[in-house]
Enzyme design. Structure first.
Site, PDB file in Angstrom:
ATOM      1  CE  LYS A 196      -1.631   2.689   2.825  1.00  0.00           C
ATOM      2  NZ  LYS A 196      -1.724   4.036   1.222  1.00  0.00           N
ATOM      3  CD  GLU A 271      14.334   0.746   8.852  1.00  0.00           C
ATOM      4  OE1 GLU A 271      13.811   1.427   9.632  1.00  0.00           O
ATOM      5  OE2 GLU A 271      14.487  -0.408   8.928  1.00  0.00           O
ATOM      6  CB  CYS A 305      13.008   8.313   7.779  1.00  0.00           C
ATOM      7  SG  CYS A 305      14.222   7.583   6.760  1.00  0.00           S
ATOM      8  CD  GLU A 401       9.666  12.763  11.604  1.00  0.00           C
ATOM      9  OE1 GLU A 401       9.060  12.048  11.731  1.00  0.00           O
ATOM     10  OE2 GLU A 401      10.989  12.013  11.107  1.00  0.00           O
TER      11      GLU A 401
HETATM   12  P1  NAP Z   1       2.046   7.911   7.559  1.00  0.00           P
HETATM   13  O1  NAP Z   1       1.098   9.195   8.206  1.00  0.00           O
HETATM   14  O2  NAP Z   1       2.552   7.305   8.995  1.00  0.00           O
HETATM   15  O3  NAP Z   1       2.078   7.463   6.342  1.00  0.00           O
HETATM   16  C1  NAP Z   1       2.950   6.752   6.040  1.00  0.00           C
HETATM   17  C2  NAP Z   1       1.547   5.118   5.618  1.00  0.00           C
HETATM   18  O4  NAP Z   1       0.844   4.910   6.476  1.00  0.00           O
HETATM   19  C3  NAP Z   1       0.902   5.656   4.535  1.00  0.00           C
HETATM   20  O5  NAP Z   1       1.364   4.737   3.368  1.00  0.00           O
HETATM   21  C4  NAP Z   1      -0.547   6.144   5.262  1.00  0.00           C
HETATM   22  O6  NAP Z   1      -1.043   6.085   4.359  1.00  0.00           O
HETATM   23  C5  NAP Z   1      -0.775   3.772   5.606  1.00  0.00           C
HETATM   24  N1  NAP Z   1      -1.034   4.573   7.485  1.00  0.00           N
HETATM   25  C6  NAP Z   1      -1.864   6.237   7.695  1.00  0.00           C
HETATM   26  N2  NAP Z   1      -2.542   5.103   8.889  1.00  0.00           N
HETATM   27  C7  NAP Z   1      -2.652   4.056   8.701  1.00  0.00           C
HETATM   28  C8  NAP Z   1      -2.913   2.769   9.675  1.00  0.00           C
HETATM   29  N3  NAP Z   1      -4.068   3.133  10.639  1.00  0.00           N
HETATM   30  N4  NAP Z   1      -3.184   1.705   9.617  1.00  0.00           N
HETATM   31  C9  NAP Z   1      -2.214   1.955   7.978  1.00  0.00           C
HETATM   32  N5  NAP Z   1      -1.403   2.243   7.610  1.00  0.00           N
HETATM   33  C10 NAP Z   1      -1.889   3.054   7.497  1.00  0.00           C
HETATM   34  O7  NAP Z   1       3.581   8.852   7.212  1.00  0.00           O
HETATM   35  P2  NAP Z   1       4.234  10.078   6.031  1.00  0.00           P
HETATM   36  O8  NAP Z   1       3.505  11.162   6.290  1.00  0.00           O
HETATM   37  O9  NAP Z   1       3.523   9.440   4.958  1.00  0.00           O
HETATM   38  O10 NAP Z   1       5.645   9.726   5.955  1.00  0.00           O
HETATM   39  C11 NAP Z   1       6.460  10.340   7.135  1.00  0.00           C
HETATM   40  C12 NAP Z   1       6.884  10.070   8.150  1.00  0.00           C
HETATM   41  O11 NAP Z   1       7.307   8.513   7.134  1.00  0.00           O
HETATM   42  C13 NAP Z   1       8.225  10.628   8.726  1.00  0.00           C
HETATM   43  O12 NAP Z   1       7.404  10.346  10.218  1.00  0.00           O
HETATM   44  C14 NAP Z   1       8.912   9.654   8.679  1.00  0.00           C
HETATM   45  O13 NAP Z   1      10.192   9.868   9.448  1.00  0.00           O
HETATM   46  C15 NAP Z   1       8.747   8.407   8.246  1.00  0.00           C
HETATM   47  N6  NAP Z   1      10.137   8.008   7.595  1.00  0.00           N
HETATM   48  C16 NAP Z   1      10.257   7.595   7.924  1.00  0.00           C
HETATM   49  C17 NAP Z   1      11.901   6.360   7.143  1.00  0.00           C
HETATM   50  C18 NAP Z   1      12.458   4.886   7.309  1.00  0.00           C
HETATM   51  O14 NAP Z   1      13.320   4.738   7.323  1.00  0.00           O
HETATM   52  N7  NAP Z   1      12.793   4.839   8.630  1.00  0.00           N
HETATM   53  C19 NAP Z   1      11.541   6.488   5.559  1.00  0.00           C
HETATM   54  C20 NAP Z   1      11.042   7.478   4.940  1.00  0.00           C
HETATM   55  C21 NAP Z   1       9.771   7.640   6.413  1.00  0.00           C
HETATM   56  P3  NAP Z   1      -2.250   7.723   3.856  1.00  0.00           P
HETATM   57  O15 NAP Z   1      -0.631   7.859   2.953  1.00  0.00           O
HETATM   58  O16 NAP Z   1      -3.127   6.604   2.353  1.00  0.00           O
HETATM   59  O17 NAP Z   1      -2.723   7.924   5.032  1.00  0.00           O
END
Ligand code: NAP
Ligand code: MG
Length: 497
Positions: A196, A271, A305, A401
């Site tokens: 997804k 991650e 990240c 963050e």
């Molecule tokens: P996010 O809001 O956590 O969303 C990530 C993914 O999870 C998206 O596909 C999102 O879908 C999905 N999601 C949201 N709510 C969910 C739920 N209740 N159950 C299952 N899946 C759900 O993060 P983001 O805003 O897309 O990305 C930014 C974050 O990612 C930052 O915190 C960043 O640090 C982190 N990140 C970490 C790494 C690493 O390798 N450590 C790398 C890149 C990014 P939708 O988009 O459809 O809501």
């Protein structure tokens, strides 16, 4: 979109068509018929619509993946063939690299040029690295003792077996690369996958899905469900037929997924977020360290990240380093990612732009010094590269963050102090140290609580080096041999002979 910098006709054709879910090597509408709209963050304009999956679609995709995992075509495929298929997929991605890079640009806002040499090239490199692993997955023989049956002979050995159906959920900052970090070890080990993508950025992954089919993967091995996290993502993380979940995204959502995984004892890799320190010691070359620190925070518009979002500089060179970084920030050209002269594109969405600006405004209200930047503008979701000093370590800008081009800079006097400051944060994904004092650097490395430590570089990732977080930055590791371990079950076998 400026006419001068138009993408390839084939990119536009793909970007502007209506997209379905990718299940069993076919594009399919959602059962409900629901769709959702994508936009170009450089101008906020409508790009195209994609199917919006719900629980029933997720169930369909998971069953497709389960059938593939248990079927002859994939389940009985030899490691050599799995290796060749991954390599073939990498070749096709190389052929279509420009299209993939331009899709990242249109859908995410990042520079197409940077996406070509970073996102797409690193994805290809990663697939090829993991292709090599397909033929190198081994167990071990174990000489057992079994004291209760002293006269018996035994043959003890272990085997690594694919974990099964993998549910992968990823963020929007590196849509293709994050997907490949999961897809490559899953397919190398013989798992099948339902992915997804983030609701904002499914296009490059949908393009890759077509290449998966063209490469010759059996149906159901790789499936993509587009939709929103709280519905499609939640259904995938709660599905009892999913054997392993792998997630890249925020800590907050990671915790929800982790709890769902525990209910089914689903294997999991998380991650998550970060607030990584960049530490500049007094002996560092000021220009090199400043350029490195600027890149650590401003690359991908700070939406990384492991971005170096907290800068700690030894006091005697603090002003000079901060001044240099501000000069770099002020020289950066903001614009749409198709323009090759663009240094920084827009943030992903209006929501993200507002969130980042809120943090900057909070800094202003706290009396911090805005060394450079500090403003947002449109059309599109732009935020100026911003450096903030005279800010307290306990401030939310230093502790939380922000996920945008915002750097907070704090001076320190001695090594014990900077170790304490660097570790004084809930996250622990990465850290960089800028110094040529080898002895001092080696004393620092074991005391920094983070999954990666870079010296005289930042966020430099290699497919062979494990990547993941300490503390609230996650659970488990991606890349290298550890990724292979995390997509397999380790079975012990004991034969009495
Ligand atoms: P996010 O809001 O956590 O969303 C990530 C993914 O999870 C998206 O596909 C999102 O879908 C999905 N999601 C949201 N709510 C969910 C739920 N209740 N159950 C299952 N899946 C759900 O993060 P983001 O805003 O897309 O990305 C930014 C974050 O990612 C930052 O915190 C960043 O640090 C982190 N990140 C970490 C790494 C690493 O390798 N450590 C790398 C890149 C990014 P939708 O988009 O459809 O809501
Ligand atoms: Mg989202």
């Amino acid at each position: 979109m400026s006419k001068q910098f138009s993408p390839l006709a084939s990119t536009l054709l793909f970007a502007q068509r209506q997209h379905g879910l990718f299940i069993n090597n076919q594009s399919q509408a959602a059962i409900s018929g629901a769709t959702m709209e994508l936009e170009n963050p450089a101008n906020g304009e409508f790009l195209c619509s994609v199917a919006q999956a719900d629980v029933m679609d997720v169930d369909r995709a998971v069953h497709a993946a389960k059938n593939a995992f248990e079927g002859q075509a994939w389940g009985k495929m030899r490691p050599r063939e799995r290796q060749n298929l991954l390599w073939r997929l990498a070749d096709l991605m190389e052929r279509d690299a420009q299209i993939l890079a331009e899709l990242e640009c249109l859908n995410n806002g990042k520079s197409a040029q940077v996406a070509l040499v970073m996102d797409v090239q690193l994805s290809i490199d990663f697939l090829r690295y993991m292709a090599g692993w397909a033929t190198k997955i081994t167990g071990s023989t174990v000489d057992v003792s079994i004291p209760l049956i002293p006269d018996a002979d035994f043959h003890g050995f272990t085997r690594r077996e694919p974990a099964g159906v993998v549910g992968a959920i990823v963020a929007w900052n590196f849509p293709l690369l994050l997907a490949c970090w999961k897809l490559a070890p899953a397919l190398a080990t013989g798992c099948s996958m339902v992915l997804k993508p983030a609701d904002e950025t499914p296009l490059s992954v949908l393009k890759m899905a077509e290449l998966v089919q063209e490469a010759g993967y059996p149906e159901g091995v790789f499936n993509v469900i587009t939709g929103v996290g709280s519905i499609a993502g939640a259904a995938l993380s709660e599905h009892p037929l999913v054997n392993k979940l792998t997630f890249t995204g925020s800590t907050q959502v990671g915790q929800i997924i982790g709890k769902a995984a525990l209910d089914n004892m689903t294997r999991i890799t998380l991650e998550l977020g970060g607030k990584s320190p960049t530490i500049v010691l007094a002996d560092a070359n000021i220009k090199t360290a400043a350029a490195g620190a600027a890149n650590a925070i401003f690359f991908n518009h700070g939406q990384v990240c492991s971005a170096g979002s907290r800068l700690y500089v030894q006091r005697e060179i603090f002003d000079q380093v901060v001044e240099e970084i501000a000069a770099i920030a002020n020289s950066m050209q903001l614009g749409e990612g198709m323009d090759p002269s663009t240094d920084m594109g827009p943030l992903i969405s209006s929501k993200q732009q507002k969130r980042v600006q809120r943090y900057i405004d909070q800094g202003k209200a706290l009396g911090a010094k805005i060394v450079c930047g500090g403003e947002s503008f449109g059309p599109g979701y732009f935020v100026q590269p911003t450096v903030i000093s005279e800010i307290n370590q306990s401030s939310p800008l230093v502790q939380e963050e922000i996920f945008g081009p915002v750097l907070v800079a704090i001076p320190f006097d001695n090594i014990e102090e900077v170790i304490e400051l660097a570790n004084d944060n809930p996250y622990g994904l990465g850290a960089s140290i800028w110094s040529n004092d080898l002895a001092l650097v080696h004393r620092l490395i074991p005391r920094i609580k983070s999954g990666s430590v870079w010296v005289n570089c930042h966020s430099a990732l290699d497919p062979a080096l494990p990547f993941g977080g300490y503390k609230m930055s996650g659970y488990g590791r991606e890349m290298g041999e550890e990724a292979i371990f995390s997509y397999t079950e380790h079975k012990s076998v004991l034969i009495r002979i």
